[in-house]
Enzyme design. Structure first.
Site, PDB file in Angstrom:
ATOM      1  N   ARG A 146       0.859  -1.192   0.000  1.00 38.02           N
ATOM      2  CA  ARG A 146       0.000   0.000   0.000  1.00 38.02           C
ATOM      3  C   ARG A 146       0.891   1.236   0.000  1.00 38.02           C
ATOM      4  NH1 ARG A 146      -5.168  -1.903   2.035  1.00 38.02           N
ATOM      5  NH2 ARG A 146      -6.495  -1.620   0.248  1.00 38.02           N
ATOM      6  N   GLN A 151      -0.782   2.933  -5.999  1.00 41.62           N
ATOM      7  CA  GLN A 151      -2.214   3.217  -5.821  1.00 41.62           C
ATOM      8  C   GLN A 151      -3.048   2.884  -7.062  1.00 41.62           C
ATOM      9  OE1 GLN A 151      -2.526   7.229  -4.337  1.00 41.62           O
ATOM     10  NE2 GLN A 151      -2.548   6.546  -2.219  1.00 41.62           N
ATOM     11  N   ASP A 154      -4.031  -0.704  -7.073  1.00 39.68           N
ATOM     12  CA  ASP A 154      -4.538  -1.213  -5.798  1.00 39.68           C
ATOM     13  C   ASP A 154      -5.949  -1.801  -5.963  1.00 39.68           C
ATOM     14  OD1 ASP A 154      -5.295  -1.733  -3.234  1.00 39.68           O
ATOM     15  OD2 ASP A 154      -4.640   0.192  -2.408  1.00 39.68           O
ATOM     16  N   SER A 157      -8.293  -1.863  -2.910  1.00 34.15           N
ATOM     17  CA  SER A 157      -9.012  -0.609  -2.657  1.00 34.15           C
ATOM     18  C   SER A 157     -10.134  -0.408  -3.655  1.00 34.15           C
ATOM     19  CB  SER A 157      -8.054   0.588  -2.731  1.00 34.15           C
ATOM     20  OG  SER A 157      -7.235   0.619  -1.603  1.00 34.15           O
ATOM     21  N   TYR A 251      -2.632  -1.203   8.419  1.00 33.79           N
ATOM     22  CA  TYR A 251      -3.750  -2.094   8.732  1.00 33.79           C
ATOM     23  C   TYR A 251      -3.942  -2.203  10.243  1.00 33.79           C
ATOM     24  CZ  TYR A 251      -3.529  -3.880   3.933  1.00 33.79           C
ATOM     25  OH  TYR A 251      -3.555  -4.002   2.577  1.00 33.79           O
TER      26      TYR A 251
HETATM   27  P1  NAD Z   1      -9.129  -3.787   5.827  1.00 33.06           P
HETATM   28  O1  NAD Z   1     -10.114  -4.173   4.752  1.00 33.06           O
HETATM   29  O2  NAD Z   1      -8.038  -4.733   6.167  1.00 33.06           O
HETATM   30  O3  NAD Z   1      -9.968  -3.524   7.184  1.00 33.06           O
HETATM   31  C1  NAD Z   1     -11.105  -2.681   7.196  1.00 33.06           C
HETATM   32  C2  NAD Z   1     -11.087  -1.846   8.450  1.00 33.06           C
HETATM   33  O4  NAD Z   1     -11.409  -2.658   9.584  1.00 33.06           O
HETATM   34  C3  NAD Z   1      -9.761  -1.175   8.779  1.00 33.06           C
HETATM   35  O5  NAD Z   1      -9.929   0.218   8.795  1.00 33.06           O
HETATM   36  C4  NAD Z   1      -9.429  -1.741  10.158  1.00 33.06           C
HETATM   37  O6  NAD Z   1      -8.739  -0.794  10.968  1.00 33.06           O
HETATM   38  C5  NAD Z   1     -10.789  -2.053  10.696  1.00 33.06           C
HETATM   39  N1  NAD Z   1     -10.852  -2.954  11.852  1.00 33.06           N
HETATM   40  C6  NAD Z   1     -10.141  -4.081  12.114  1.00 33.06           C
HETATM   41  N2  NAD Z   1     -10.513  -4.628  13.299  1.00 33.06           N
HETATM   42  C7  NAD Z   1     -11.505  -3.814  13.792  1.00 33.06           C
HETATM   43  C8  NAD Z   1     -12.306  -3.850  14.966  1.00 33.06           C
HETATM   44  N3  NAD Z   1     -12.185  -4.799  15.901  1.00 33.06           N
HETATM   45  N4  NAD Z   1     -13.203  -2.858  15.162  1.00 33.06           N
HETATM   46  C9  NAD Z   1     -13.373  -1.880  14.228  1.00 33.06           C
HETATM   47  N5  NAD Z   1     -12.644  -1.807  13.094  1.00 33.06           N
HETATM   48  C10 NAD Z   1     -11.715  -2.762  12.877  1.00 33.06           C
HETATM   49  O7  NAD Z   1      -8.484  -2.363   5.551  1.00 33.06           O
HETATM   50  P2  NAD Z   1      -8.412  -1.515   4.212  1.00 33.06           P
HETATM   51  O8  NAD Z   1      -9.718  -0.870   3.996  1.00 33.06           O
HETATM   52  O9  NAD Z   1      -7.869  -2.336   3.127  1.00 33.06           O
HETATM   53  O10 NAD Z   1      -7.370  -0.372   4.569  1.00 33.06           O
HETATM   54  C11 NAD Z   1      -6.545  -0.415   5.692  1.00 33.06           C
HETATM   55  C12 NAD Z   1      -5.679   0.807   5.739  1.00 33.06           C
HETATM   56  O11 NAD Z   1      -4.887   0.955   4.559  1.00 33.06           O
HETATM   57  C13 NAD Z   1      -6.418   2.111   5.863  1.00 33.06           C
HETATM   58  O12 NAD Z   1      -5.668   2.906   6.727  1.00 33.06           O
HETATM   59  C14 NAD Z   1      -6.363   2.702   4.510  1.00 33.06           C
HETATM   60  O13 NAD Z   1      -6.509   4.104   4.526  1.00 33.06           O
HETATM   61  C15 NAD Z   1      -4.978   2.282   4.117  1.00 33.06           C
HETATM   62  N6  NAD Z   1      -4.791   2.316   2.664  1.00 33.06           N
HETATM   63  C16 NAD Z   1      -3.692   2.944   2.158  1.00 33.06           C
HETATM   64  C17 NAD Z   1      -3.489   3.011   0.792  1.00 33.06           C
HETATM   65  C18 NAD Z   1      -2.307   3.713   0.204  1.00 33.06           C
HETATM   66  O14 NAD Z   1      -2.090   3.644  -0.954  1.00 33.06           O
HETATM   67  N7  NAD Z   1      -1.495   4.379   0.973  1.00 33.06           N
HETATM   68  C19 NAD Z   1      -4.392   2.395  -0.055  1.00 33.06           C
HETATM   69  C20 NAD Z   1      -5.489   1.737   0.492  1.00 33.06           C
HETATM   70  C21 NAD Z   1      -5.667   1.693   1.867  1.00 33.06           C
END
Ligand code: NAD
Length: 424
Positions: A146, A151, A154, A157, A251
């Protein structure tokens, strides 16, 4: 020693350039066979763009039909539409897919082919072994680092965006109430109260969708960083006063049983007061955490709706049944939504296909398949390299052998890599 067998080499031309002898890279796209999968890995306009970069798309007849991309559109885009998977795969250098292939499908792949797909190597290790036996090189988009440069590739996402949107719509469809506030001559209808649990990519899209429909939205996540993102969408962040559970790569990390119990206790009042709860919480490579217990559901109002898009990984609600909508004795609908992007396959495929094309731009240069395994995106996604399985959970490479030991120049050694990203 000279290769006399190549009859294509012009007489007197001792060193033909390698590129001059190359045909375009053939990219095979077969119909997805997993039940319920409606997406296609390459859409017609992406096929046309790939052709201009030396990648010739061969697609199985009907592969895009469920996503509303007819064969004629692929033909107009310059792709070859072939009657069956065998014809599509013959002579292919690369294969693009959405779901991991089955072991039987891997058996039909050409030896040494490169594969790009969601492979979920941690969940289906037998597929990885089958790909290795085919001397394949396989890239799993669910392992994409990530990082900013990645991006545009991705796929997690892009597909999570579709999932969050679908979750918001599904909740509105199942609720026997309006989402927005209505002030009518007959009386005022209050807005629906929506709670989104897990505010990652899907959760944020679910918040945005519920807000667009006019609901009052609250959201909760274990990562403190999610708070500002939730607020920027006009939703309220639920503060539990617990320690942030941020792990590596942005994550969430796996939470202890004590943490989960405390979390459930503190969240109960919010859940019970909501008309709709949308759950999206995930921990990479682990079972989804249970956030909504049976006891909470029993205290929710008749007509309340829970949409659980973590159903594929065990569900965030104790009552979730993957792929089913159940109605509890007290009238709560629990939607165990599986593979939400497949419910909106046109745009899910549109986005996924662009992710694939951007990844291909990294590994195919000037019509040649030349992946750079020093690139963190290439090695980060690679699970099998020319038949060698790359262990994503392995610790850092051991120190070099002492000078007295015989040096080893095994070519396969360079494929071993630990990038610290963890398994899927
Ligand atoms: P994911 O699908 O793995 O998880 C979804 C969400 O569930 C996450 O926000 C996680 O914190 C939350 N979660 C886990 N356990 C939980 C609990 N017990 N109670 C409540 N929430 C809980 O995550 P994702 O959507 O793929 O993204 C994770 C992170 O990656 C985010 O911070 C996102 O902004 C970041 N991200 C970054 C990029 C980049 O290019 N830099 C791209 C995509 C996502």
């Amino acid at each position: 020693m000279a290769a006399a067998s190549d009859t294509r080499t012009p007489v007197g031309c001792e060193r033909p350039t390698f590129a001059a002898l190359l045909a375009p890279v053939k990219l095979a796209v077969c119909t997805e066979t997993r039940p319920g999968e409606t997406r296609v890995a390459i859409v017609p306009d992406v096929a046309a763009k790939l052709a201009s970069s030396g990648i010739e798309v061969a697609i199985q007849a009907g592969a895009g039909a469920a996503a509303r991309f007819p064969d004629a559109a692929y033909e107009r885009a310059g792709a070859s539409v072939l009657p069956d998977a065998a014809a599509v795969l013959a002579g292919a250098a690369m294969v693009a897919g959405v779901q991991p292939p089955s072991v039987e499908e891997v058996a039909e792949l050409p030896e040494g082919v490169s594969v790009v797909s969601f492979l979920q190597p941690g969940q289906v290790p037998e597929i990885v072994q089958a790909l290795a036996a085919k001397k394949a090189t396989a890239y799993s988009l669910d392992l994409l680092p990530r990082i900013t440069r990645a991006q545009s590739m991705d796929a997690l996402s892009s597909q999570a965006t579709v999932s969050g949107y679908r979750a918001g719509l599904s909740a509105a469809e199942h609720l026997a109430k309006f989402f927005p506030m209505f002030m009518t001559a007959a009386g005022t209808v209050p807005p629906a109260k929506v709670l989104v649990m897990g505010a990652g990519v899907a959760g944020l899209q679910a918040i945005a969708t519920a807000r667009r429909l006019g609901a009052v939205v609250k959201a909760y996540d274990v990562r403190a960083a999610a708070k500002e993102e939730v607020k920027s969408l006009g939703a309220n962040f639920v503060e539990l006063g617990l320690e942030s559970q941020e792990g590596s790569g942005g994550y969430a990390r796996e939470q202890s049983a004590e943490y989960q119990a405390k979390q459930q206790e503190l969240l109960a009042a919010e859940v019970i007061a909501s008309d709709v709860v949308i759950t999206t919480a995930q921990i990479p490579g682990r079972k989804a955490p249970v956030l909504v217990t049976r006891a909470m559901v029993e205290q929710m109002a008749n007509g309340a709706v829970i949409v659980d898009i973590a159903a594929d990984t065990g569900g965030n609600c104790e009552l979730t049944v993957a792929g089913e909508n159940i109605v509890t004795d007290n009238g709560v609908t629990v939607v165990g939504m599986t593979n939400p992007p497949a419910q909106m396959p046109t745009h899910a495929s549109f986005l996924y296909s662009r992710n694939i094309a951007n990844f291909l731009a990294l590994v195919v240069k000037e019509g040649e398949l030349t992946p750079d395994f020093d690139d963190e995106i290439v090695i980060g996604t690679c699970v099998v390299r020319a038949g060698q399985v790359i262990d994503k959970t392995a610790p850092a490479a051991p120190p070099p052998p002492p000078p007295s030991a015989a040096p080893s120049n095994e070519p396969g050694d360079q494929g071993e890599h630990s990038d610290g990203e963890g398994g899927s």
